[in-house]
Structure formats: structure tokens, C-alpha cells
Design a protein around this motif. Sequence first.
Motif, mmCIF file in Angstrom:
data_model
loop_
_atom_site.group_PDB
_atom_site.id
_atom_site.type_symbol
_atom_site.label_atom_id
_atom_site.label_comp_id
_atom_site.label_asym_id
_atom_site.label_seq_id
_atom_site.Cartn_x
_atom_site.Cartn_y
_atom_site.Cartn_z
ATOM 1 N N UNK A 109 0.157 -6.168 6.120
ATOM 2 C CA UNK A 109 1.220 -6.358 5.126
ATOM 3 C C UNK A 109 1.053 -5.362 3.975
ATOM 4 N N UNK A 110 2.193 -4.831 3.524
ATOM 5 C CA UNK A 110 2.143 -3.917 2.373
ATOM 6 C C UNK A 110 2.711 -4.644 1.179
ATOM 7 N N UNK A 111 1.976 -4.637 0.067
ATOM 8 C CA UNK A 111 2.345 -5.390 -1.139
ATOM 9 C C UNK A 111 2.708 -6.824 -0.762
#
Length: 450
Positions: free
Chosen positions: A80-82
Motif C-alpha cells: 500500500x502507498x500512503x
Amino acid sequence: MKEENEVVKTFAELGVREELVKACERLGWKKPSKIQAEALPYALDGKDVIGLAQTGSGKTGAFAIPILQALLEYVYDSEPKKGRRPDPAFFACVLSPTRELAIQIAEQFEALGADISLRCAVLVGGIDRMQQTIALGKRPHVIVATPGRLWDHMSDTKGFSLKSLKFLVLDEADRLLNEDFEKSLNQILDEIPRERKTLLFSATMTTKVRKLQRACLRNPVKIEAASKYSTVDTLKQWYLFVPGQYKDCYLVYILSEMPESTSMIFTRTCDGTRFLALMLRSLGFRAIPISGQMTQSKRLGALNKFKARECNILVCTDVASRGLDIPSVDVVINYDIPTNSKDYIHRVGRTARAGRSGVGISLVTQYQIEWYTQIEKLIGKELPKYPAEEGEVLSLLERLQEAKRLSAMDMKESGGWKKRRGENDEESERFLGGNRGGKYKKKSFKKFKR
Ligand code: AMP
């Protein structure tokens, strides 16, 4: 290939994820169809696949399930990104030769992907481009398209590209390779990433399909879910020799014998579909025509009426014989015998789908014996004769002539028989019972005696 009585694994046993197993259950897919059982293990494993499967075999599921599974894995297995999971746009593209087929493929994707918030867009000709541009702006996961319109968007629509594409499906590849599509198909293939999975499905393995396979698949696994040109076992096929001028009597006789059934009647020409539908309607049948001469919205309208059972008889040309997903057809009637015997397989493939039973009846006139013989050769068997009571058939003649007269008037008033000069006289005479092509001679049938 699997033996007939070999136990078929469940979707879960084939490695399909729970979310998608549930979706299959929701659609009433209790167990995988043959093409699904054979193709899924390879496609789920990330292999390129060539599937030779007939219409109604469940081939859409065979490519949609692995794509949705890969999409889920991509979403859940990526970092997951951010705090957000990725939402991959333009993950897969399915190319289809017809608009109707494209729409139906998208419907199956949407049904299978309903629980996982799948976004799907359809890009086909005959439909407003602006609407499609808006749909592309929503960054769909899956695009189902005809090659020409997809290429239009790839070359013109700002911000749209297939650079991140992971899956390409070529459905009904044999038909995608006709002259109309060849150029745009090549342009698309040149533009999309080479690092991708490709799934190719075709009813027949032609030289062109083989060439395409070499050009765009990597070490593909070939799966053949049906012997070359066989028809399914649940299909009961008949033929009936009919004198040309009484063909309509036989048609009406057959339809009257199965009043509750859903039927598709195949004719050779677009005018033919209109005339027959008018004639049948004036006799009280709920018939509707569909042909390439109609606008896209009219074709879809007709198809929806048929699907909703508002009309139970669809009169069509071969344009409609492939790709249309009409699950509940009970009977296919070949009013005109197809000149290309492979079309026979596609036509009767409209019935007896997904394990259900169905009936195919071919009306053979004295002029069509050669073509009919070719069909029997192709399917490798002689078909039984449909039992018809000649007296009863001919007793319909008078009512029919009146119905034909009224339908001919309707056709004239609405500008019928006008589209193709030269063919028109032959067409109108053919339906109105002219003697073009010679009189019915009993002896014509003798050379086909059984
Ligand atoms: P297709 O050959 O993909 O056009 O599918 C023909 C029809 O079979 C469609 O109406 C599908 O919904 C249905 N179908 C596909 N897979 C299955 C299955 N495993 N069990 C029952 N029906 C299926």
C-alpha cells in the motif's frame, strides 16, 4: 482431454479465489464448464492460453476469471502507498469482433466483479464517442472493445493509453482477423506492452489465427474443449426436405408445434428477416427481426425484447449467429441453409448451451442439397428427418398467402426490398413464392435418397 465421465473439479479446487467462487455461485455456475476446467489452471498460473471452444462453452468465464483473479492479487499483494491499495486502471483489454458480443462480455465481467467494485468500459462503434471518453476518464480496470473504436480512442483520446496493460484477450480471433479489423488490430498490437499475458479464443484454428498466435502469444498452452466441428450432445438435430414454394408452410407448422419455445430463425438476407418477421407477426406469432441493416440501438432493442421474452421468435441473419449470448434459446431453425457449413455450427451453437438441451432444424429445398450435404460431412453424421404431417402443413397455405400479401404491402410501404438493387426482384419473388430458380421437381430430392 478429459474423459466424459471424469469428475470435474470445483472452481475452488482449480485455484479460484473465494470472492470469485462466490460470484460464480451467484450466477448459478455450479461447476466449471469444460473449457473453464481445462483453461483455468494454466491461465490462473499466468500462462498464455489458446482456447478452441465453441459458442456457449463458457469461454468468457475462462478468460474473465483469471483476469479478475490477477487483478485481486495485484491489489492485495502490492505494497500500500500512503496507506492506500493500488487501483490499477486499464489492467485488461478484451477485443471482440462485434458490438453485441463486446457488450455481453462486459456484462459477464460486471456480474463476476460485482462484489469487488470492478469498473468496466465498453468501446464499440455506433455508440457516442463522448460517452466512451467519459467512461475512460473513470479509469476502468477492464476495457471490452471492437478493434476500430479502441484504436480511435488510443490515437485521439487525451490521457488514455494502454501502457499499463497486463492482459490482452482476443475473443473469436478468427473473426477479428477479417479485413475490416486487420489494420487497427496491428496498430493496437504495436502500441501495447509486450510484457503482458495474452489469451486467445477462437472457434476455429485458421492459418491467420496461427499467424496471430505466433506474433502475439508466448509459449501458449493450447486447449481444445471440443472436437473440431462437433456439435454438443444435448443438441437434437433434424433436417426436413421441403419444396421451395411450401417452405413457409413448413416453418409455420414447426413453430406452431412448439408455441412456448424461444426460437431463432436464420435467413440469408436482411430483407428476409424483415419479411419473415412481418409474416409471422400477421399470423399471431411474437417474432422480431435482427440484422446488420438495422441501427445499433434497434438491434439492441430487438435483442432485449427477445431476452425479456416479449418476443419469443428472433429472425436473424448470420450477423447474429455468433457472439450473441441468449441463454434460453430452445430451437434454431435454418430457414435458409448456410452456404458456409461452419456457419451451421455457429448457428446451432445458439441452443443447447451450458448443458441445456436444444433443437436444430434445417429446412432444405431442392436448391440447397449441395450445401446441406457439406454440413453433414462437416459434422460427420447423417441427421434424422423431422416428422411433419404433409396434409397439415399444406392446409396452412391459404392463410399464409394472405399473410404474405399483407407483409409484402408493409415492406413496400416502409421502403423494403429497396436496399440492394438487382437482388431485390429475386428476394421478393423468393418470399412471395415466385418460380425463379425453377419449379419444384420431386426428382431433385432423389439424388439425396436415404
Ligand atoms: P459463453 O460461451 O462465455 O458465451 O457462455 C455461455 C453461457 O454460459 C453464458 O450465459 C454464461 O453465463 C453461461 N456459463 C458460463 N460458465 C458457466 C458455468 N460454469 N456453469 C453454467 N453456466 C455457465
